[in-house]
Enzyme design. Structure first.
Site, PDB file in Angstrom:
ATOM      1  N   HIS A 120       0.784  -1.239   0.000  1.00 39.69           N
ATOM      2  CA  HIS A 120       0.000   0.000   0.000  1.00 39.69           C
ATOM      3  C   HIS A 120       0.812   1.284   0.000  1.00 39.69           C
ATOM      4  O   HIS A 120       0.235   2.379  -0.064  1.00 39.69           O
ATOM      5  CB  HIS A 120      -0.976  -0.001   1.187  1.00 39.69           C
ATOM      6  CG  HIS A 120      -0.304  -0.024   2.534  1.00 39.69           C
ATOM      7  ND1 HIS A 120      -0.982   0.249   3.696  1.00 39.69           N
ATOM      8  CD2 HIS A 120       0.975  -0.294   2.918  1.00 39.69           C
ATOM      9  CE1 HIS A 120      -0.182   0.154   4.731  1.00 39.69           C
ATOM     10  NE2 HIS A 120       1.021  -0.176   4.280  1.00 39.69           N
ATOM     11  N   HIS A 121       2.145   1.200   0.093  1.00 42.40           N
ATOM     12  CA  HIS A 121       2.962   2.420   0.023  1.00 42.40           C
ATOM     13  C   HIS A 121       3.335   2.784  -1.409  1.00 42.40           C
ATOM     14  O   HIS A 121       3.834   3.894  -1.647  1.00 42.40           O
ATOM     15  CB  HIS A 121       4.236   2.266   0.862  1.00 42.40           C
ATOM     16  CG  HIS A 121       3.985   2.081   2.324  1.00 42.40           C
ATOM     17  ND1 HIS A 121       3.194   2.942   3.053  1.00 42.40           N
ATOM     18  CD2 HIS A 121       4.417   1.126   3.196  1.00 42.40           C
ATOM     19  CE1 HIS A 121       3.143   2.524   4.317  1.00 42.40           C
ATOM     20  NE2 HIS A 121       3.865   1.429   4.420  1.00 42.40           N
ATOM     21  N   ALA A 122       3.136   1.879  -2.355  1.00 43.19           N
ATOM     22  CA  ALA A 122       3.442   2.181  -3.749  1.00 43.19           C
ATOM     23  C   ALA A 122       2.419   3.161  -4.299  1.00 43.19           C
ATOM     24  O   ALA A 122       1.219   2.909  -4.252  1.00 43.19           O
ATOM     25  CB  ALA A 122       3.471   0.898  -4.574  1.00 43.19           C
ATOM     26  N   ASP A 163      -0.672   5.196   2.322  1.00 39.63           N
ATOM     27  CA  ASP A 163      -0.496   6.473   1.622  1.00 39.63           C
ATOM     28  C   ASP A 163      -0.512   6.331   0.112  1.00 39.63           C
ATOM     29  O   ASP A 163      -1.070   7.167  -0.597  1.00 39.63           O
ATOM     30  CB  ASP A 163       0.783   7.165   2.085  1.00 39.63           C
ATOM     31  CG  ASP A 163       2.032   6.304   1.925  1.00 39.63           C
ATOM     32  OD1 ASP A 163       1.933   5.058   1.971  1.00 39.63           O
ATOM     33  OD2 ASP A 163       3.130   6.873   1.771  1.00 39.63           O
TER      34      ASP A 163
END
Length: 304
Positions: A120-122, A163
């Site tokens: 989920h940070h990509a 993010d």
């Protein structure tokens, strides 16, 4: 029949990685699921690798080319936190293919789980925090492109804010992002999603679950999504190296049951992905992740 589980051999193939990335947990997890009778030839599903056009539904073409073409520079890879390698690219494509397949199986059967994913940070134009491509974001776009689902909800309970997912779907009226995370934790600069719940350091089981229950009830009732993606990171655990929250094993187990049952009771299909978890003992970490698959299996058997 046990809950459908998506797994690809590339999830457990060794790849160059720096200290801190818990590569060993993936192999330990699938062996645990086999031992518990959840991962069998009848229940395991192997995905195809994500194609370039799938990736470009959520990611900038130049960034996709840099990873797949092995030309990403040191700055790109430092932000991801992993060395560039062909194995890393293949593994990332496999994980995305796995989340797409889990989503399609969930739409058919009510519940399905990927044994990787949760990157989920990509964001659209870069990776970060051990995340190369955003599997949930790509999967949502693929489902939309195929006409299989349009309105979706992302429930992200990794201890770190989602993010990248928030950035990709900002202003999107069809995919709603909900992230409940430790506020004083990575990333330092949060990306505003549709609903962000920042929790204080040290929060334990009861308060955590009370907060979650209220948000789940409201979101599922208000949005009525066609599909939920659930990022079930176990890094809110009290013994996690990077977590800062204080959930016990029992708290995690109750959380998994709460999320999956909330969807099942409303007839909403749910696709579960692995998410984060950091411990020097890969076996202990796999055991925490295994709570998701046990809860999914219990709910799946009740459905069938």
């Amino acid at each position: 029949m046990a809950v459908p589980i998506v797994h690809h051999p590339a999830y457990t193939v060794p790849l160059p990685h720096r200290a801190g990335f818990p590569m060993g947990k993936y192999g330990e997890l699938i062996e645990l699921l086999r031992k518990n009778g959840l991962a069998t030839p009848q229940t395991l599903h192997e995905p195809d690798l994500a194609s370039r056009w799938w990736l470009e539904l959520a990611h900038d073409g130049d960034y996709v080319d840099a990873i797949l073409g092995q030309s990403a520079d040191d700055g790109i890879m430092r932000r991801i936190g992993l060395p560039l390698s062909p194995q890393l690219a293949i593994r990332s494509q496999a994980a995305i293919g796995g989340t797409v397949l889990a989503a399609r199986l969930a739409l058919q059967r009510g519940i399905a789980c990927n044994s990787a994913g949760g990157s989920h940070h990509a964001a659209s134009a870069h990776g970060a925090g051990y995340c190369v491509f955003n599997d949930v974001a790509v999967a949502a776009r693929v489902l939309q492109a195929m006409g299989l689902a349009m309105n979706m909800l992302v429930i992200d309970l990794d201890v770190h804010q989602g993010d990248g997912t928030a950035e990709i779907f900002r202003g999107d009226g069809a995919v709603y992002t909900f992230s409940m995370h430790c506020e004083d934790n990575f990333p330092v600069r949060k990306q505003p999603g549709d609903r962000d719940v920042g929790l204080p350091i040290g929060l334990g089981d009861e308060h955590y679950l009370d907060i979650l229950d209220g948000h789940l009830t409201a979101l599922l009732s208000e949005l009525r999504p066609e599909l939920v993606f659930y990022n079930a990171g176990v890094d809110p655990h009290q013994d996690d190296r990077l977590g800062k929250l204080c959930l016990s094993d029992d708290g995690l187990a109750r959380r998994e049951d709460m999320v999956i049952r909330a969807c099942v009771e409303r007839g909403v299909p749910i696709a579960c992905v692995l998410g984060g978890g950091y411990d020097h003992d890969a076996g202990q970490l796999a055991g925490r992740h295994g709570l998701l698959y046990a809860a999914a299996d219990r709910c799946y058997r009740a459905l069938t």
